[in-house]
Scaffold this motif. Structure first.
Motif, PDB file in Angstrom:
ATOM      1  N   CYS A  98       0.691  -1.207   0.145  1.00 41.94           N
ATOM      2  CA  CYS A  98       0.130   0.090   0.051  1.00 41.94           C
ATOM      3  C   CYS A  98       0.728   1.303  -0.106  1.00 41.94           C
ATOM      4  O   CYS A  98       2.062   1.413   0.652  1.00 41.94           O
ATOM      5  CB  CYS A  98      -0.997  -0.080   1.120  1.00 41.94           C
ATOM      6  N   TYR A 150      -0.354   4.179   1.130  1.00 46.45           N
ATOM      7  CA  TYR A 150      -0.516   4.777   2.307  1.00 46.45           C
ATOM      8  C   TYR A 150       0.277   4.093   3.405  1.00 46.45           C
ATOM      9  O   TYR A 150       0.726   2.925   3.267  1.00 46.45           O
ATOM     10  CB  TYR A 150      -2.201   4.791   2.726  1.00 46.45           C
ATOM     11  N   CYS A 176      -0.757   3.384   7.090  1.00 44.41           N
ATOM     12  CA  CYS A 176      -1.568   3.749   8.368  1.00 44.41           C
ATOM     13  C   CYS A 176      -0.998   2.752   9.580  1.00 44.41           C
ATOM     14  O   CYS A 176      -0.217   1.870   9.266  1.00 44.41           O
ATOM     15  CB  CYS A 176      -2.789   2.938   8.184  1.00 44.41           C
ATOM     16  N   CYS A 225      -2.015  -0.842  10.610  1.00 42.43           N
ATOM     17  CA  CYS A 225      -2.336  -1.663   9.226  1.00 42.43           C
ATOM     18  C   CYS A 225      -1.727  -3.011   9.436  1.00 42.43           C
ATOM     19  O   CYS A 225      -0.511  -3.232   9.827  1.00 42.43           O
ATOM     20  CB  CYS A 225      -1.596  -1.080   8.119  1.00 42.43           C
ATOM     21  N   GLU A 246      -4.641  -3.828   0.234  1.00 43.43           N
ATOM     22  CA  GLU A 246      -4.145  -2.501  -0.295  1.00 43.43           C
ATOM     23  C   GLU A 246      -5.247  -1.499  -0.372  1.00 43.43           C
ATOM     24  O   GLU A 246      -6.311  -1.947   0.437  1.00 43.43           O
ATOM     25  CB  GLU A 246      -3.985  -2.882  -1.816  1.00 43.43           C
ATOM     26  N   ASP A 247      -5.118  -0.442  -0.814  1.00 43.26           N
ATOM     27  CA  ASP A 247      -6.219   0.488  -0.849  1.00 43.26           C
ATOM     28  C   ASP A 247      -6.653   0.417  -2.613  1.00 43.26           C
ATOM     29  O   ASP A 247      -5.878   1.343  -3.238  1.00 43.26           O
ATOM     30  CB  ASP A 247      -6.081   1.788  -0.484  1.00 43.26           C
ATOM     31  N   LYS A 295      -9.732   4.815   1.994  1.00 37.33           N
ATOM     32  CA  LYS A 295      -9.473   6.017   2.676  1.00 37.33           C
ATOM     33  C   LYS A 295      -9.347   7.079   1.692  1.00 37.33           C
ATOM     34  O   LYS A 295      -8.826   8.191   2.024  1.00 37.33           O
ATOM     35  CB  LYS A 295      -8.416   6.027   3.803  1.00 37.33           C
TER      36      LYS A 295
HETATM   37  S1  SF4 Z   1      -5.073   2.287   3.477  1.00 33.73           S
HETATM   38 FE1  SF4 Z   1      -5.507   0.011   4.170  1.00 33.73          FE
HETATM   39  S2  SF4 Z   1      -4.012  -1.203   3.307  1.00 33.73           S
HETATM   40 FE2  SF4 Z   1      -3.088   0.727   2.999  1.00 33.73          FE
HETATM   41  S3  SF4 Z   1      -1.716   1.350   4.667  1.00 33.73           S
HETATM   42 FE3  SF4 Z   1      -4.007   1.878   5.379  1.00 33.73          FE
HETATM   43  S4  SF4 Z   1      -4.563   0.205   6.393  1.00 33.73           S
HETATM   44 FE4  SF4 Z   1      -3.129  -0.751   5.213  1.00 33.73          FE
END
Ligand code: SF4
Length: 275
Positions: free
Chosen positions: A21, A23, A25, A28, A79-80, A110
């Motif tokens: 990903c 992102y 987070c 995660c 993933e996103d 997100k």
């Molecule tokens: S968007 Fe979802 S997959 Fe990507 S870092 Fe955040 S929690 Fe993980």
């Protein structure tokens, strides 16, 4: 081509179209297996064929809480998908679900990706916008779309032809968390027009020891909220490793408090499941 049963957000989890990903987070679960970068599968057609065969040959009792009619597949567990859409053949994937008589696609995100709105999936793709209080999102989900923008996007995505739910995940218990959620629910009341269509799923934080240690090295401020042994306990995950979750004697109280507040402010937002 492993298609795993789920039964919570969706009936099944599809093979990954993407793994990793862009992102970052703090909470995660996937990042502890792949901390950096993103891999995109090149065999989109094979994955869709596997889902097609699975949908036709796997009976599912309907209606259930994931959907009244369709067999639901989460296409984005690692993933996103909305963030990474430009790396995927996303229109081909959405067309597959749009035209499939049995299978429906779903993913949490997100990111409000305006390009997706130009496609009409005719209700066969469900987007679940993840929501948490903005000041927590700033710390734990850096660079993601603002919470108010995710909420405002709900109407636009329904207008475009998507099925839209919200995903309160993870719920992090800390000082004033209920006041923060009340403010969030008030925003939903103010901005969501399609109140009869938008359902919710609620998942309280599960943290992980390995991720905790990585966070302490890279962004220790996140651990002030995520690592709270006074109210948490250990649990060995089914995928191995030590997970940390809210203690058994406290979690039901948190769930009741969340549900009572939710019922008072946005009773129209039916909770599909909470744990
Ligand atoms: S968007 Fe979802 S997959 Fe990507 S870092 Fe955040 S929690 Fe993980």
């Amino acid at each position: 081509m492993l298609i795993r049963p789920s039964g919570r957000s969706t009936d099944f989890i599809s093979p990954s179209f993407g793994y990793g990903c862009l992102y970052n987070c703090s909470y995660c679960y996937m990042k502890r297996h792949k901390p950096d970068g993103l891999s995109i599968s090149t065999n989109t057609g094979d994955i869709l064929t596997a889902i097609n065969n699975h949908a036709y040959f796997t009976p599912v009792n309907k209606p259930n809480q994931t959907h009244a009619d369709y067999t639901t597949y989460d296409i984005s567990c690692n993933e996103d998908f909305a963030l990474h859409a430009k790396y995927h053949d996303w229109e081909r994937i959405f067309e597959f679900f749009r035209d499939h008589p049995v299978a429906m696609g779903a993913f949490a995100t997100k990111y409000v990706n305006p390009n997706l709105i130009n496609f009409d999936p005719q209700g066969k793709i469900r987007i679940r916008f993840s929501l948490m209080p903005q000041h927590m999102s700033d710390i734990h989900e850096p660079n993601t779309s603002k919470i108010i923008d995710r909420i405002k996007a709900i109407n636009a995505f329904i207008d475009a032809g998507y099925d839209v739910h919200v995903n309160f995940s993870p719920v992090i218990v800390e000082d004033d968390w209920l006041e923060d959620y009340e403010y969030l629910f008030d925003m939903m009341n103010d901005y969501v027009d399609y109140k009869d269509q938008v359902h919710a799923e609620v998942i309280f934080l599960t943290h992980n020891e390995k991720k905790h240690e990585e966070n302490l090295k890279k962004h220790p401020e996140t651990e002030l909220h995520l690592w709270n042994p006074a109210i948490q306990e250990e649990k060995i995950s089914q995928y191995g490793g030590t997970n940390i979750r809210y203690a058994k004697h406290l979690k039901p109280l948190y769930i009741d408090a969340f549900k009572a507040l939710h019922e008072r402010v946005i009773p129209w937002n039916k909770i599909r499941y909470i744990f």
